[in-house]
Design an enzyme around this catalytic site. Structure first.
Site, PDB file in Angstrom:
ATOM      1  N   GLU A   1      -1.090  -8.915   4.575  1.00 45.13           N
ATOM      2  CA  GLU A   1      -1.034  -9.192   6.020  1.00 45.13           C
ATOM      3  C   GLU A   1      -2.418  -9.208   6.669  1.00 45.13           C
ATOM      4  OE1 GLU A   1      -1.091  -4.699   5.889  1.00 45.13           O
ATOM      5  OE2 GLU A   1      -0.423  -6.339   4.596  1.00 45.13           O
TER       6      GLU A   1
ATOM      7  N   HIS B   1      -3.074  -5.397   0.827  1.00 40.97           N
ATOM      8  CA  HIS B   1      -2.556  -5.757   2.152  1.00 40.97           C
ATOM      9  C   HIS B   1      -2.584  -7.281   2.367  1.00 40.97           C
ATOM     10  CE1 HIS B   1      -2.487  -1.688   4.005  1.00 40.97           C
ATOM     11  NE2 HIS B   1      -3.426  -1.436   3.117  1.00 40.97           N
TER      12      HIS B   1
ATOM     13  N   CYS C   1       0.842  -1.197   0.000  1.00 38.52           N
ATOM     14  CA  CYS C   1       0.000   0.000   0.000  1.00 38.52           C
ATOM     15  C   CYS C   1       0.883   1.255   0.000  1.00 38.52           C
ATOM     16  CB  CYS C   1      -0.990  -0.042   1.161  1.00 38.52           C
ATOM     17  SG  CYS C   1      -2.368   1.118   0.945  1.00 38.52           S
TER      18      CYS C   1
END
EC number: 4.3.3.6
Length: 200
Positions: A181, A179, A84
């Site tokens: 994660e 993202h 990002c």
């Protein structure tokens, strides 16, 4: 082995957790550290630049002296993952918004970015992505996401969405507009670990 996650701004605990889980899956012993000050990056075998607010992130990286350390690490072939805002920070060139806010991009990746490529139309969304380095779709979580509008010949495009590049790789550097994660899917973090292990 030490992996540094830049922690001067933005959410980092999810990246730290994902990396620890990916390491555990492989039975690899390594330290995952939150980097807030100068002096840690030179000891790291891998670096993650997470999401956040890119203008603030660029300013703090420069002020803390971490920006120069990241550039030096990139030059030494240390694997770097930017997600990002991290994708913006790694870029060589930004859009007019980046220029207007005088962001000091690291210029590590031969890319031109649009800071709010997906942000204004739809703030947050998920999409099933075809990513060249993976053998099945990956759920991308996009939060006011940027995009790569163009890249140099040394950049490998890994995924596109709405005519924008959302994942790319240039040598030791991996940049994502989404993202990884924020999902339970560790395949991208595992791919990043592969890059680190080949370089150690």
């Amino acid at each position: 082995m030490k992996i540094g996650v830049i922690a001067i701004q933005g959410a980092v605990s999810e990246h730290v957790d994902a990396l620890k889980r990916a390491l555990k899956e492989r039975g690899i012993s390594a330290e995952v550290v939150a980097v807030k000050h100068k002096g840690v990056i030179p000891e790291c075998s891998g670096i993650v630049i997470p999401g956040g607010e890119s203008t603030t992130l660029c300013r703090l990286l420069a002020r803390e002296g971490i920006a120069e350390e990241i550039k030096d690490a990139a030059g030494r072939g240390v694997p770097i993952l930017g997600t990002c805002a991290g994708l913006i920070v790694l870029a060589k060139e930004g859009d007019e918004q980046v220029e207007k806010t005088s962001q000091e991009l690291l210029g590590i990746m031969d890319t031109r970015v649009n800071r709010n490529a997906f942000g204004r139309q739809r703030d947050s969304f998920e999409a099933e992505l075809e990513v060249e380095i993976l053998d099945s779709p990956f759920t991308g979580v996009f939060i006011r996401a940027p995009g790569i509008v163009s890249c140099g010949p040394g950049v490998r495009v890994l995924s596109r969405l709405d005519d924008l590049i959302i994942a790319a790789e240039q040598g030791n550097v991996l940049a994502l507009a989404f993202h990884p994660e924020l999902t339970e899917d560790l395949r991208i973090h595992q791919y990043f670990l592969d890059k680190i292990l080949k370089n150690v």
